[in-house]
Design a protein around this motif. Structure first.
Motif, mmCIF file in Angstrom:
data_model
loop_
_atom_site.group_PDB
_atom_site.id
_atom_site.type_symbol
_atom_site.label_atom_id
_atom_site.label_comp_id
_atom_site.label_asym_id
_atom_site.label_seq_id
_atom_site.Cartn_x
_atom_site.Cartn_y
_atom_site.Cartn_z
ATOM 1 N N GLY A 71 0.832 -1.197 0.000
ATOM 2 C CA GLY A 71 0.000 0.000 0.000
ATOM 3 C C GLY A 71 0.865 1.245 0.000
ATOM 4 O O GLY A 71 2.101 1.168 0.108
ATOM 5 N N ALA A 72 0.193 2.398 -0.084
ATOM 6 C CA ALA A 72 0.916 3.662 -0.244
ATOM 7 C C ALA A 72 1.460 4.210 1.080
ATOM 8 O O ALA A 72 2.292 5.118 1.075
ATOM 9 C CB ALA A 72 -0.004 4.690 -0.884
ATOM 10 N N GLY A 73 1.034 3.666 2.191
ATOM 11 C CA GLY A 73 1.419 4.240 3.490
ATOM 12 C C GLY A 73 2.664 3.600 4.067
ATOM 13 O O GLY A 73 3.423 2.901 3.372
ATOM 14 N N ASN A 74 2.863 3.845 5.352
ATOM 15 C CA ASN A 74 4.038 3.290 6.033
ATOM 16 C C ASN A 74 3.968 1.781 6.185
ATOM 17 O O ASN A 74 4.995 1.120 6.309
ATOM 18 C CB ASN A 74 4.196 3.937 7.408
ATOM 19 C CG ASN A 74 4.700 5.362 7.281
ATOM 20 O OD1 ASN A 74 5.485 5.668 6.384
ATOM 21 N ND2 ASN A 74 4.230 6.237 8.146
ATOM 22 N N ASN A 75 2.762 1.244 6.195
ATOM 23 C CA ASN A 75 2.636 -0.214 6.240
ATOM 24 C C ASN A 75 3.305 -0.797 4.991
ATOM 25 O O ASN A 75 4.058 -1.777 5.082
ATOM 26 C CB ASN A 75 1.151 -0.607 6.325
ATOM 27 C CG ASN A 75 0.941 -2.058 6.707
ATOM 28 O OD1 ASN A 75 0.501 -2.847 5.879
ATOM 29 N ND2 ASN A 75 1.262 -2.426 7.929
ATOM 30 N N GLY A 76 3.029 -0.183 3.851
ATOM 31 C CA GLY A 76 3.701 -0.574 2.612
ATOM 32 C C GLY A 76 5.206 -0.415 2.741
ATOM 33 O O GLY A 76 5.981 -1.240 2.251
ATOM 34 N N GLY A 77 5.637 0.660 3.427
ATOM 35 C CA GLY A 77 7.076 0.900 3.631
ATOM 36 C C GLY A 77 7.719 -0.235 4.415
ATOM 37 O O GLY A 77 8.771 -0.763 4.027
#
Ligand SMILES: NC(=O)C1=CN([C@@H]2O[C@H](COP(=O)(O)OP(=O)(O)OC[C@H]3O[C@@H](n4cnc5c(N)ncnc54)[C@H](O)[C@@H]3O)[C@@H](O)[C@H]2O)[C@@H](O)CC1
Ligand SMILES: Nc1ncnc2c1ncn2[C@@H]1O[C@H](COP(=O)(O)OP(=O)(O)O)[C@@H](O)[C@H]1O
Ligand SMILES: [K+]
Length: 599
Positions: A71-77
């Protein structure tokens, strides 16, 4: 990376308390300010667990096909850095980007490690990837992504974490839907994971490792508001979130590993808590000066001509659960059965320190016009009616109201009235309170529904299930505001789902209520809730002992220090079938174990 010193108490709190997303962000903040590399720590431990999980399933990381749903957020990070580490160890990596952007430096790390990136959103702006494709191609890309995901060995779900709002929408929802369909995964299947076992592949479908939370779960309320991706393992960071503890979302988390970031949780109010560490405080050890009366006497109005077994089971369970005496009240024939199965029982009226009513008693729908047990229970419960005589109600002994007695409950009662419904009974109770509810509503939102009954009636509500929830008063806060705390108990194995099991729980409940200092519960609803949850815990533990398993509805997560290497996670024995009488036999050992666990 810094070694984290953690006291046992802190570790226990971390493992048994869950905090809202907002609270977690508040605890992250000071660490981020100090420059602690939380995302790197999350990623590194996730990669370690991915390797362990693959190896456990016979796949070496350098032969593994790994798919990251990013995903685009920090979870994706988090997911991108973890995936980069796996690609660095030789895994074949495909990143499926579900949003319009990706964490840029984490993406760079992935690309440098040789990961391929498949972008699904035509409007995305992700450096180094093609964009500006049309809707037709977007459809093809989605199909290709699903093909790659389903063929992979491991899917890392990093679409949403604590930044999720509402049910999954857009591409994350479409991808989750397609993946679940192709994988043939159902929540039913995922139930197996609640017992702490990691299944070795789902008919060839990939393993799923969730980053922080499975995408699509209600992070703060434990609901499943829409499509979600059930995980085999959830790596969660800093502190547990409610979704890792509360049903039904907890069932979608699989095995949970909590990475200790060193949050300062002292004095931070949890959103929910497991009763495990507190059970021994609800057990009153016999004292030198005790006589049978001072150890607690339980009165039972349970069983009926139609269900005499419930009278026997509830009485035997109460008698085994650390009290001085039990009194059984019921029809002569049933009382005869109780006394012949349990010669220790006294079939006569007298003073009691706690009551158990309703187990094995027909409800209004099934009762004959003048049911002896219902008449007795109605008259007893009338004394708990705050609307009739509040002083009297407050001075009545604590009472467990089960099964057929639930529809005799007065509208407003004190907190030392403990209700023990299962989902169907809670739904009936809500309908009686003029709320439009079905069993399915309760199963979908158990915590909300139980809280509603607690709010409407004032009773302490224990909603039975694989994870049993207790809604009662919170620890006293400054000020007089009444707050509700969610306590859960997940010690029971699924073997407990057997006829008469609830009668045994009611008996244990009565005994635990009776052994508290007389008069202490009436003005301490928090203690009532702790005692009620402890009864469920002992019941569950007895179920584990009887069935020879440590598998259960919820167990505290494995706590991982980011500086330590990977732990081995043993799967529990499956155990064997039991009948309710076996649970009764195991109660004394369950008490012993509960007390040992406190040491
Ligand atoms: N704050 C930090 O620095 C740390 C954050 N961590 C990670 O960061 C996560 C939180 O990151 P964020 O705050 O960026 O949030 P998330 O990455 O959890 O979610 C935000 C993204 O999800 C999308 N989204 C939200 N709700 C959605 C829905 N219903 N359907 C579809 N898409 C939806 C948003 O559009 C956005 O792209 C944690 O869960 C954890 O994994 C960890 O790395 C620890 C440190
Ligand atoms: N799948 C499960 N896993 C763990 N415990 C369970 C499960 N299903 C039911 N239980 C427990 O078994 C007991 C069943 O009680 P109840 O529904 O009243 O059954 P009965 O009326 O047959 O005695 C409850 O304590 C409940 O929490
Ligand atoms: K996730």
């Amino acid at each position: 990376m810094r070694m984290i010193q953690r006291s046992e108490k802190r570790a226990q709190d971390l493992r048994n308390r869950a905090f809202s997303a907002e609270t977690v962000r508040g605890m992250e903040h000071p660490l981020l300010e100090r420059g602690v590399p939380l995302m790197r720590m999350a990623a590194q431990t996730t990669a370690q667990e991915a390797i362990r999980l693959l190896e456990k399933n016979g796949i070496h990381v350098n032969e593994a096909n790994v798919v990251l749903l990013a995903g685009a957020g920090n979870n994706g990070g988090d997911g991108l850095y973890a995936a980069a580490a796996l690609a660095g160890r030789g895994a074949t990596l495909t990143v499926i980007a579900v949003g319009k952007s990706l964490h840029s430096s984490a993406l760079l790390a992935c690309m440098q490690a040789g990961g391929k990136v498949l972008v699904l959103d035509p409007e995305s702006r992700i450096p180094g990837t093609s964009n500006g494709f049309g809707l037709g191609e977007a459809g093809e890309r989605l199909e290709a992504a699903l093909d790659i995901a389903i063929e992979s060995d491991l899917v890392i779900d990093a679409m949403t974490g604590i930044g999720a709002r509402g049910p999954l929408r857009g591409l994350p929802a479409t991808l989750a839907q397609g993946f679940m369909k192709r994988a043939g995964r159902t929540d039913q299947e995922n139930d197996d994971h609640t017992n702490g076992t990691v299944p070795t592949g789902h008919s060839g479908a990939p393993l799923v490792l969730a980053v922080d939370t499975p995408s699509g779960v209600g992070v703060d309320d434990g609901t499943l508001p829409g499509i979600h991706v059930p995980a085999d393992v959830t790596m969660t960071f800093g502190a547990l979130k409610p979704c890792a503890m509360l049903p039904p979302a907890s069932y979608a988390c699989g095995k949970v590993i909590l990475v200790d970031f060193g949050f300062d949780i002292d004095g931070v109010t949890p959103a929910c808590e497991s009763i495990g560490p507190h059970v021994s405080s609800a057990i009153r050890l016999p004292r030198a000066k005790d006589a049978k009366y001072s150890r607690g006497v339980v009165g039972l109005i349970t069983g009926s001509a139609r269900f005499p077994g419930a009278a026997v089971l509830s009485s035997k369970a109460a008698a085994r659960a650390n009290v001085g005496m039990i009194r059984y009240l019921g029809p002569a024939a049933v009382a005869g059965s109780v006394v012949s199965a349990l010669p220790e029982a006294v079939a006569a009226k007298g003073h009691v320190q706690a009551w158990v009513v309703g187990s094995g008693v027909p409800d209004a729908q099934h009762a004959q016009a003048a049911d002896e047990q219902r008449t007795a229970i109605r008259s007893l419960l009338g004394n708990y009616d705050l609307g009739r005589d509040a002083d009297r109600a407050m001075n009545m002994p604590p009472i467990c109201v089960d099964a057929g007695a639930l529809d005799l409950l007065p509208r407003h009662v004190p907190g030392h009235v403990v209700l023990t419904p299962h989902a169907g009974e809670l739904a009936s109770l809500l309908r009686r309170l003029d709320e439009d509810t079905t069993r399915e509503t309760v199963e979908d939102s158990p915590i909300d529904c139980a809280a509603r009954v607690h709010d409407l009636t004032g009773a302490t509500v224990l909603l039975k299930g694989a994870v049993t929830a207790v809604l009662g008063a919170a620890p006293r806060q400054t000020g007089d505001d009444h707050t509700t705390t969610v306590r859960i108990c997940g010690s029971g194995p699924a073997w407990l789902a057997t006829a008469g099991s609830g009668d045994v729980l009611a008996g244990i409940m009565g005994a635990l209520l009776a052994q508290q200092d007389e008069g202490s519960l009436q003005h301490d609803p928090e203690k009532v809730a702790l005692t009620a949850a402890s009864a469920a815990y002992i019941h569950g533990l007895a179920g584990q002992i009887a069935s020879g398993t440590t598998a259960c509805g919820w167990q505290p997560p494995f706590l991982m220090d980011p500086a330590e290497s990977i732990l081995t996670l043993d799967d529990p024995h499956a155990g064997h079938p039991i009948i309710a009488s076996d649970i009764v036999e195991a109660i004394p050992e369950a008490f012993e174990r509960a007390m040992e666990q406190a040491r």
